[in-house]
Motif scaffolding. Structure first.
Motif, mmCIF file in Angstrom:
data_model
loop_
_atom_site.group_PDB
_atom_site.id
_atom_site.type_symbol
_atom_site.label_atom_id
_atom_site.label_comp_id
_atom_site.label_asym_id
_atom_site.label_seq_id
_atom_site.Cartn_x
_atom_site.Cartn_y
_atom_site.Cartn_z
ATOM 1 N N VAL A 79 -40.621 -66.730 -57.229
ATOM 2 C CA VAL A 79 -41.310 -65.724 -58.040
ATOM 3 C C VAL A 79 -41.013 -66.046 -59.496
ATOM 4 N N THR A 80 -42.069 -66.175 -60.310
ATOM 5 C CA THR A 80 -41.900 -66.538 -61.715
ATOM 6 C C THR A 80 -42.754 -65.625 -62.592
ATOM 7 N N ILE A 81 -42.581 -65.799 -63.885
ATOM 8 C CA ILE A 81 -43.394 -65.100 -64.876
ATOM 9 C C ILE A 81 -43.813 -66.138 -65.918
ATOM 10 N N GLY A 82 -44.993 -65.991 -66.456
ATOM 11 C CA GLY A 82 -45.451 -66.897 -67.504
ATOM 12 C C GLY A 82 -44.805 -66.560 -68.832
ATOM 13 N N ALA A 83 -44.574 -67.560 -69.645
ATOM 14 C CA ALA A 83 -43.904 -67.366 -70.935
ATOM 15 C C ALA A 83 -44.646 -66.384 -71.832
ATOM 16 N N ASP A 84 -45.963 -66.324 -71.703
ATOM 17 C CA ASP A 84 -46.741 -65.445 -72.567
ATOM 18 C C ASP A 84 -47.118 -64.131 -71.893
ATOM 19 N N ASP A 85 -46.605 -63.880 -70.687
ATOM 20 C CA ASP A 85 -46.842 -62.597 -70.018
ATOM 21 C C ASP A 85 -46.069 -61.500 -70.744
ATOM 22 N N ASP A 86 -46.660 -60.312 -70.770
ATOM 23 C CA ASP A 86 -46.025 -59.226 -71.508
ATOM 24 C C ASP A 86 -44.988 -58.486 -70.668
ATOM 25 N N ALA A 87 -44.244 -57.623 -71.345
ATOM 26 C CA ALA A 87 -43.137 -56.907 -70.714
ATOM 27 C C ALA A 87 -43.607 -56.046 -69.544
ATOM 28 N N GLU A 88 -44.797 -55.470 -69.632
ATOM 29 C CA GLU A 88 -45.303 -54.667 -68.521
ATOM 30 C C GLU A 88 -45.503 -55.525 -67.277
ATOM 31 N N GLU A 89 -46.004 -56.749 -67.457
ATOM 32 C CA GLU A 89 -46.179 -57.670 -66.326
ATOM 33 C C GLU A 89 -44.821 -58.077 -65.755
ATOM 34 N N ILE A 90 -43.847 -58.282 -66.626
ATOM 35 C CA ILE A 90 -42.486 -58.598 -66.161
ATOM 36 C C ILE A 90 -41.977 -57.460 -65.281
ATOM 37 N N LEU A 91 -42.147 -56.219 -65.747
ATOM 38 C CA LEU A 91 -41.698 -55.053 -64.976
ATOM 39 C C LEU A 91 -42.409 -54.968 -63.635
ATOM 40 N N ARG A 92 -43.728 -55.169 -63.641
ATOM 41 C CA ARG A 92 -44.493 -55.124 -62.387
ATOM 42 C C ARG A 92 -43.998 -56.189 -61.408
ATOM 43 N N THR A 93 -43.790 -57.397 -61.912
ATOM 44 C CA THR A 93 -43.366 -58.502 -61.047
ATOM 45 C C THR A 93 -41.965 -58.259 -60.493
ATOM 46 N N MET A 94 -41.046 -57.845 -61.344
ATOM 47 C CA MET A 94 -39.685 -57.551 -60.878
ATOM 48 C C MET A 94 -39.704 -56.433 -59.839
ATOM 49 N N GLY A 95 -40.463 -55.394 -60.102
ATOM 50 C CA GLY A 95 -40.526 -54.258 -59.190
ATOM 51 C C GLY A 95 -41.157 -54.602 -57.858
ATOM 52 N N SER A 96 -42.269 -55.325 -57.889
ATOM 53 C CA SER A 96 -42.968 -55.620 -56.637
ATOM 54 C C SER A 96 -42.200 -56.614 -55.768
ATOM 55 N N HIS A 97 -41.397 -57.475 -56.388
ATOM 56 C CA HIS A 97 -40.628 -58.458 -55.620
ATOM 57 C C HIS A 97 -39.156 -58.074 -55.477
ATOM 58 N N GLN A 98 -38.779 -56.945 -56.072
ATOM 59 C CA GLN A 98 -37.408 -56.429 -56.030
ATOM 60 C C GLN A 98 -36.396 -57.489 -56.465
ATOM 61 N N VAL A 99 -36.628 -58.048 -57.655
ATOM 62 C CA VAL A 99 -35.713 -59.032 -58.237
ATOM 63 C C VAL A 99 -35.262 -58.567 -59.612
ATOM 64 N N ARG A 100 -34.089 -59.008 -59.999
ATOM 65 C CA ARG A 100 -33.504 -58.616 -61.279
ATOM 66 C C ARG A 100 -33.627 -59.705 -62.344
ATOM 67 N N ARG A 101 -33.969 -60.919 -61.917
ATOM 68 C CA ARG A 101 -34.115 -62.044 -62.840
ATOM 69 C C ARG A 101 -35.356 -62.842 -62.456
ATOM 70 N N LEU A 102 -36.075 -63.302 -63.471
ATOM 71 C CA LEU A 102 -37.272 -64.107 -63.225
ATOM 72 C C LEU A 102 -37.227 -65.390 -64.041
ATOM 73 N N PRO A 103 -37.456 -66.531 -63.402
ATOM 74 C CA PRO A 103 -37.632 -67.759 -64.167
ATOM 75 C C PRO A 103 -38.919 -67.643 -64.994
ATOM 76 N N VAL A 104 -38.870 -68.157 -66.214
ATOM 77 C CA VAL A 104 -40.026 -68.125 -67.110
ATOM 78 C C VAL A 104 -40.610 -69.537 -67.167
ATOM 79 N N ILE A 105 -41.904 -69.621 -66.851
ATOM 80 C CA ILE A 105 -42.596 -70.905 -66.756
ATOM 81 C C ILE A 105 -43.635 -71.009 -67.872
ATOM 82 N N ASP A 106 -43.689 -72.191 -68.490
ATOM 83 C CA ASP A 106 -44.739 -72.504 -69.460
ATOM 84 C C ASP A 106 -45.441 -73.744 -68.913
ATOM 85 N N GLY A 107 -46.639 -73.558 -68.376
ATOM 86 C CA GLY A 107 -47.302 -74.641 -67.643
ATOM 87 C C GLY A 107 -46.542 -74.848 -66.344
ATOM 88 N N HIS A 108 -45.948 -76.026 -66.188
ATOM 89 C CA HIS A 108 -45.114 -76.306 -65.014
ATOM 90 C C HIS A 108 -43.640 -76.389 -65.378
#
Length: 138
Positions: A79-108
């Motif tokens: 489960v990752t987040i894009g470097a340019d994704d906003d904080a609301e998307e980070i919250l949604r992703t963390m919440g839906s996957h029940q994770v406390r940390r997300l790797p941030v990806i720019d391209g690959h």
């Protein structure tokens, strides 16, 4: 809106997919962290390794931490987040996957890691409280 790139911890140290759990645990201890990205020889993210993974999936099962590799514990697509994704998307992703940390990806490329604490510093209290509720449900 605040982006992942603005609040992440940049240049994360990886554990190689072929490295053993003793090496990974020592590196976590040296860095004072509880999780690390698992990176492949192709420099692509393979997953996340937590100190809990080492305890539950290796030590508690009586496996030798010198013979279990990080790649063996990398499960599915991380489960990752894009470097340019906003904080609301980070919250949604963390919440839906029940994770406390997300790797941030720019391209690959892995460019950082964003943690709940990073989001908490960047946002008002209520969205962060909702996230904590979401990731704490089991």
């Amino acid at each position: 809106m605040t982006t992942a790139r603005e609040i992440m911890t940049p240049n994360p140290t990886c554990v190689g997919e072929g490295e053993d759990m003793l090496t990974a645990a020592r590196r976590m201890s040296e860095l004072g962290v509880g999780s690390m990205p698992i990176c492949g020889s192709d420099n692509r993210l393979k997953g996340m390794l937590t100190d809990r993974d080492i305890v539950v999936k290796v030590l508690a099962q009586g496996r030798d931490p010198r013979s279990v590799t990080a790649g063996e514990l990398a499960q599915g697509k991380p489960v990752t987040i894009g470097a340019d994704d906003d904080a609301e998307e980070i919250l949604r992703t963390m919440g839906s996957h029940q994770v406390r940390r997300l790797p941030v990806i720019d391209g690959h490329d892995l460019v950082g890691v964003v943690a709940v604490a990073d989001v908490a510093r960047a946002l008002p209290d209520r969205p962060v409280g909702d996230l904590v509720d979401a990731i704490s449900q089991h």
